[in-house]
Design a protein around this motif. Structure first.
Motif, PDB file in Angstrom:
ATOM      1  N   LEU B  51       0.823  -1.207   0.000  1.00 19.51           N
ATOM      2  CA  LEU B  51       0.000   0.000   0.000  1.00 19.51           C
ATOM      3  C   LEU B  51       0.857   1.256   0.000  1.00 19.51           C
ATOM      4  CD1 LEU B  51      -2.783   1.336   0.215  1.00 19.51           C
ATOM      5  CD2 LEU B  51      -2.573   1.153   2.711  1.00 19.51           C
ATOM      6  N   PRO B  74      -6.688  -6.888   6.168  1.00 20.65           N
ATOM      7  CA  PRO B  74      -7.317  -5.570   6.039  1.00 20.65           C
ATOM      8  C   PRO B  74      -6.848  -4.564   7.090  1.00 20.65           C
ATOM      9  CG  PRO B  74      -8.833  -7.096   7.110  1.00 20.65           C
ATOM     10  CD  PRO B  74      -7.612  -7.893   6.714  1.00 20.65           C
ATOM     11  N   ASP B  75      -6.252  -5.049   8.185  1.00 19.30           N
ATOM     12  CA  ASP B  75      -6.043  -4.186   9.360  1.00 19.30           C
ATOM     13  C   ASP B  75      -5.247  -2.920   9.064  1.00 19.30           C
ATOM     14  OD1 ASP B  75      -6.185  -7.146   9.962  1.00 19.30           O
ATOM     15  OD2 ASP B  75      -6.640  -6.310  11.932  1.00 19.30           O
ATOM     16  N   LYS B  76      -4.274  -3.021   8.146  1.00 20.76           N
ATOM     17  CA  LYS B  76      -3.458  -1.845   7.805  1.00 20.76           C
ATOM     18  C   LYS B  76      -3.694  -1.415   6.357  1.00 20.76           C
ATOM     19  CE  LYS B  76      -0.138  -3.209  11.277  1.00 20.76           C
ATOM     20  NZ  LYS B  76       1.237  -3.675  11.586  1.00 20.76           N
ATOM     21  N   GLY B  77      -4.816  -1.862   5.799  1.00 18.71           N
ATOM     22  CA  GLY B  77      -5.149  -1.510   4.423  1.00 18.71           C
ATOM     23  C   GLY B  77      -5.797  -0.148   4.326  1.00 18.71           C
ATOM     24  N   LEU B  78      -5.879   0.357   3.111  1.00 19.85           N
ATOM     25  CA  LEU B  78      -6.585   1.611   2.866  1.00 19.85           C
ATOM     26  C   LEU B  78      -8.073   1.294   2.782  1.00 19.85           C
ATOM     27  CD1 LEU B  78      -6.454   4.665   2.193  1.00 19.85           C
ATOM     28  CD2 LEU B  78      -6.535   3.993  -0.212  1.00 19.85           C
ATOM     29  N   GLU B  79      -8.827   1.913   3.658  1.00 20.14           N
ATOM     30  CA  GLU B  79     -10.264   1.669   3.669  1.00 20.14           C
ATOM     31  C   GLU B  79     -10.929   2.624   2.690  1.00 20.14           C
ATOM     32  OE1 GLU B  79     -13.017   0.446   7.357  1.00 20.14           O
ATOM     33  OE2 GLU B  79     -12.124   2.413   7.461  1.00 20.14           O
ATOM     34  N   PHE B  81     -14.846   3.594   0.913  1.00 19.16           N
ATOM     35  CA  PHE B  81     -16.268   3.337   0.782  1.00 19.16           C
ATOM     36  C   PHE B  81     -16.568   3.249  -0.699  1.00 19.16           C
ATOM     37  CE2 PHE B  81     -20.622   4.778   0.076  1.00 19.16           C
ATOM     38  CZ  PHE B  81     -21.272   3.747   0.717  1.00 19.16           C
ATOM     39  N   ARG B  83     -19.519   2.414  -3.563  1.00 19.43           N
ATOM     40  CA  ARG B  83     -20.822   2.010  -4.096  1.00 19.43           C
ATOM     41  C   ARG B  83     -20.520   1.286  -5.393  1.00 19.43           C
ATOM     42  NH1 ARG B  83     -25.060   4.320  -1.476  1.00 19.43           N
ATOM     43  NH2 ARG B  83     -24.924   6.432  -0.692  1.00 19.43           N
ATOM     44  N   PHE B  91     -17.778  -0.852   2.725  1.00 21.10           N
ATOM     45  CA  PHE B  91     -16.547  -0.342   3.299  1.00 21.10           C
ATOM     46  C   PHE B  91     -15.536  -1.441   3.242  1.00 21.10           C
ATOM     47  CE2 PHE B  91     -17.845   3.473   5.240  1.00 21.10           C
ATOM     48  CZ  PHE B  91     -16.641   4.134   5.205  1.00 21.10           C
ATOM     49  N   LEU B 427     -26.973  13.486  -5.148  1.00 20.91           N
ATOM     50  CA  LEU B 427     -27.288  13.981  -3.801  1.00 20.91           C
ATOM     51  C   LEU B 427     -27.270  12.857  -2.787  1.00 20.91           C
ATOM     52  CD1 LEU B 427     -29.994  16.708  -4.414  1.00 20.91           C
ATOM     53  CD2 LEU B 427     -27.575  16.987  -3.876  1.00 20.91           C
ATOM     54  N   ASN B 428     -27.792  11.719  -3.192  1.00 23.47           N
ATOM     55  CA  ASN B 428     -27.684  10.569  -2.304  1.00 23.47           C
ATOM     56  C   ASN B 428     -27.770   9.297  -3.137  1.00 23.47           C
ATOM     57  OD1 ASN B 428     -30.584   9.807  -2.474  1.00 23.47           O
ATOM     58  ND2 ASN B 428     -30.915  11.700  -1.331  1.00 23.47           N
ATOM     59  N   GLY B 429     -27.689   8.169  -2.480  1.00 26.01           N
ATOM     60  CA  GLY B 429     -27.641   6.905  -3.197  1.00 26.01           C
ATOM     61  C   GLY B 429     -28.780   6.718  -4.178  1.00 26.01           C
TER      62      GLY B 429
END
Lengths: 631, 631
Positions: B51, B74-79, B81, B83, B91, B427-429
């Motif tokens: 990473l 995943p603990d030190k991965g780039l998170e 979000f 869609r 996430f 504006l939203n999902g």
């Protein structure tokens, strides 16, 4: 299409205004670039118009609302993903995204805003000099539910709740599910409320929370799952493992539900059970969210409800609150489902005055920093750090230039080393890489805690009334000057809790200059818990000093139980000119307690106090290295 | 600290390389600004090093891995979000965020990457000319679970599953919960697999899915909840309302679980039940995500597993895939838990060749656009639009300048008007505001659908093998040239499905230039469903044309059941020089079907075909307006 109320409102307004005002017909009147005005023609769903104007008016400084009731739906709102301290990480809609803005006053002029579903009414991020005033926030359907206890059977272990049509529910797999707009919750966290006192029921801990779950269920091969790094077994996703439902419910008739197998005493008839769903899932829609900002002000703002806190402020400098009211609307017994106000990593000054905080399901105000935990040294200037609590994910410990203290609580509550923060790189909710200007010293090790020494505020809380809520009045964790003056407290747990805590909530900070003067404490700690009205406590068994320069002067305590003070790990304590009276409001729960319990503390001074209570002994000092006299 | 395998690898490498290579000791060798090389010294958790180097090497063009097995946690991965169309909104963590990059080749040189928990191995966003090659993707613990059927009792309505220690579980409130690293799932969506055929079991629809839920449970006052706007009752959050568990399980002995109250036929002994949890919750970790990019290439990439699709590509131009393998690893019967590959709103050309797709729990390739629904006209140039399916939230229909067609399916499958997209405001999902360059015509109304006419790809799929998976082989919804050449199909549902669909998935697009030539179809549609091997279908009862210029030439069909083709709403159809043979692999399920079913179609031509099957009739044409002969 205008409805009848709107037409009446416009006609009435017309009578008085048509001769000297231009008549607004489109719901929005833009008087000038610096002013926005909204009227009630948008009231059926104000979200789209308000959102569009707020987002597209970068120069606006004043936003006015015609008095009236405005509904805000999420469907056309701006959706934001927010990691909010002490809340769930949430996806919510808002009509008021105040992002990177300055010098804005939103004046409701008495208007009421009714929200529907998962919304945050106001989101203030990276902004300066923002003021909200003269407005009321409520939700059409609350994020909690209430049931009147109408019967119980101690032998069979059942109790019956009558539930009004305001709280729709269904019974799914024998569990009670309350269904809301765009949301649902289980019984989850629950507590009893006494309508006759407008407060949490006396000794509710004997009856609640409803014991919804228990350990149980067969497991197979789960020990083959090995995590490489630390995991949080209390976080959603892991904490359900090994747990099963304990209670089950049946509907006796529509609106009447019997709960079976509750493990505590059966709730008394006439009390109201307030239920808000599972911890970790029920803090999703605070009323006002402020982060990374400066000079935020609330004035004459009423919060009747929020699915979370009334006001949550993070990493912000200078907050001023006056005439805030947190109180339930209509027949509801609960206002906000978490703290009325909450401040994390703030600096400058927090000033709260002339406010009423009642009926909320957590503290009136909680002020603290955040501990982060060293995971590893990456190189000479960089540390990998971990967020300890699942509701602190993504929290930035500070800004470039802030002094970060390194703490090893087993050795001292004070930092053993300080470094200057250069950069924070948030890789994920739990893990960040911090860069420091100086080289890391050799002795920083995995497990050490970090706190931001520059991100603690001075605090004044004065002339406020805190009553009828669950939990504490004030939770104070800041070493700067704190003044608690002339307030009234009638709280279910401690009126004032001053902790150092690192094992669960990771809320940093300890009191080092605290004045509590001129307040009235009336029948606090009636939850059934054995605690002092004012309590200094660390969650470790360490003997070293956590708190300094504490002065409690000229207060009145009116209590049904003897214990007033718990003093642990304090160096420098003055308790002077206070009056302690006896109250027969409740039966005594812990009559053998002394008035003051002291442990691991020194330089304590009790003087000029008046005692009119019924305690059998005044002071118990575990470390008898000082001869302390109560007079 | 190096483990034994690493030390051995380094020693072996040393023997061959020490004389002519510098010896890499830190796990990362940076030969030049344009090249990154990783070796197996980082294999225990490659995430942090990979990473950091990927994010901080903006000029890199080639990334190499020493052959070997690398774990990614995943603990030190780039998170991030994300869609993602046809997936949950997720996430997830990644070690390979290729965001706003160009000209990068990641060459695994045969390396295997093992992922742990909720990760997306590769995320490619807004990038150009990205190639992945010579690498294998797998998960340490899969997102699905498997149980061997060891007993059943048709009278008592129970079946027993033997579950290996690879699939840890617990029984919680009488329900089976499979527990993984950072994840858990219920039985949820399930299907039977026949190990002897390395494929989904014949006639699995008679046995599966496990009927986990049923309508039930008392409701109270739910009708008082009224939504102002349209809501999706199939979306998570609403679809559980009114539903209860139907089945319950008990553990007979560790690893042996009895399922009670299944509503279909009891699964036969010897079959494997594959279970992946609830729809809407089980597509959370696709192997490769590509969005808003150009010129993406996969070569020699093997995907053994993903908690979702193997490859999901959205709004991307030109995709080339060769020698891709989607196939389960070890003893597992399932590879990816959703489609092997899936393409939404792509343009340019999709070329898939020389690939194997087997064991995945959905289609081998699904290629389509997205319908959005008009909510309202905001002003002369702006429309409010709604995303129809909960797994399309936030999807952008196109770029500025794209031609958007307006469709009213009750009148025609073809657009009645076209406009040029100027801007999309998400504006939203669920809700967006689209701005068009031209004025909106009067006749655009709420409920009309939009599709992006420019965002359909030409497609070539050749020399691939599609077998043993659940669901279709190919799902083709694009009006551009599509060529399906020399592939082998052994699929549980249709080998090739060509739909127009607007009511549930909102997947836009219809075939208008499709050539299916030289393929072999062997015992497809063995699910138990009554469908054609190749099927043209709309989800409306409309009679007008949806599909044009269809040519099916020189293919071989080897089927246990008579029906080969379902032809609806086609104008222009050639079925030529195909050979249809009989297979005794399975008993016939629908022996009375004709070979070809035709409805609402014209200009059909069947010529030079060879029939060696057992059908009682060749063609049933519902609209007898044409005399069609099969020869």
């Amino acid at each position: 299409m205008l409805n009848k109320i709107q037409i009446t409102a416009i006609l009435l307004w017309g009578i008085f205004s048509v001769n000297f005002l231009s008549f607004p017909v489109l719901g929005i009147t833009t008087d000038a670039k610096k002013t926005l005005s909204f009227d009630t023609s948008i009231a059926e769903d104000a979200t789209p118009e308000v959102l569009e104007k707020v987002m597209n008016s970068p120069e606006v400084e004043e936003i006015f609302f015609e008095p009236g009731t405005y509904h805000f739906y999420p469907d056309k709102g701006l959706e934001m993903f927010c990691r909010i301290s002490n809340h769930n990480d949430v996806f919510v809609a808002t009509a008021f995204p105040l992002l990177d803005r300055k010098n804005i006053t939103i004046d409701g002029q008495g208007a009421t805003f009714i929200f529907h579903g998962k919304m945050i009414p106001f989101i203030v991020e990276n902004s300066k000099n923002i003021q909200l005033k003269n407005l009321t926030i409520d939700w059409y359907m609350p994020f909690h539910s209430e049931g009147l206890i109408v019967a119980n059977d101690e032998e069979k272990g059942t109790f019956d709740m009558q539930i009004s049509t305001d709280f729709p529910y269904e019974i799914r797999d024998n569990q009670l599910i309350f269904v809301k707009e765009y949301y649902e919750h289980t019984i989850g966290q629950s507590i009893l409320y006494d309508r006759s006192r407008k407060a949490i029921m006396f000794d509710t801990e004997s009856y609640t929370p409803v014991t919804t779950s228990k350990k149980g269920g067969e497991q197979y091969s789960l020990d083959s799952i090995r995590y490489r790094y630390k995991v949080d077994e209390r976080a959603p996703g892991l904490r359900d493992i090994g747990m099963e439902s304990r209670i089950w419910v049946e509907q006796l008739e529509p609106g009447l539900v019997r709960v079976h197998n509750h493990g505590k005493k059966m709730p008394p008839v006439g009390m109201v059970m307030a239920m808000k769903g599972e911890q970790g899932e029920n803090r999703l829609a605070p009323a006002i969210r402020v982060v990374d900002s400066k000079d935020f002000q609330l004035s004459q703002v009423t919060v009747h409800h929020a699915g979370g806190m009334g006001l949550i402020v993070e990493n912000t400098e200078n907050i001023r609150i006056d005439h805030m009211v947190v109180s339930p609307s209509g027949d509801r017994v609960v206002s906000t489902t978490a703290d009325a106000t909450h401040f994390v990593g703030c600096r400058g000054e927090i000033h709260i005055s002339e406010s009423l905080f009642e009926g909320q399901l957590d503290d009136a105000a909680n002020i603290h920093g955040t501990y982060q935990e060293v995971v590893e040294r990456i190189d000479a200037h960089r540390l990998g750090v971990r967020m300890g609590h699942y509701q602190q994910q993504g929290f930035k410990i500070g800004r470039p230039g802030d002094k970060i203290g390194f703490v090893r609580l087993s050795e001292s509550f004070f930092p053993f080393h300080e470094l200057t923060l250069q950069d924070t790189e948030v890789l994920n909710g739990r893990y960040q890489i911090l860069t420091f200007r100086e080289s890391l010293p050799e002795n920083i090790a995995a497990g050490d805690l970090l706190e931001n020494i520059d991100a603690y505020p001075a605090v004044i809380i004065e002339n406020c009334k805190i009553q009828g809520n669950r939990a504490r009045g004030l939770l104070l964790s800041t070493p700067r000057s704190v003044k608690v003056l002339n307030n009234y407290f009638h709280t279910e747990m401690e009126a004032i809790l001053v902790p150092v805590e690192s094992g669960h909530w990771f809320e940093a900070g300890s009191a080092r200059d605290l004045l509590i003067e001129g307040n009235t404490f009336e029948n606090c700690v009636h939850s059934g818990q054995n605690r002092g009205v004012i309590r200094f406590i660390t969650d470790d068994d360490e003997e070293h000093t956590a708190f300094e320069k504490i002065r409690i002067i000229g207060n009145t305590f009116r209590q049904f139980d003897p214990m007033i003070l718990e003093v642990n790990n304090v160096d420098g304590f003055l308790f002077k000119a206070n009056t302690i009276e006896y109250s027969d409001a409740f039966p005594s729960l812990f009559p053998d307690n002394p008035v003051v319990k002291i442990n691991a503390s020194k330089d304590l001074n009790f003087t000029d106090n008046t005692y009119k209570g019924k305690a059998k002994k005044m002071i118990v000092n575990t470390n008898q290295n000082q001869n302390i006299k109560f007079d």
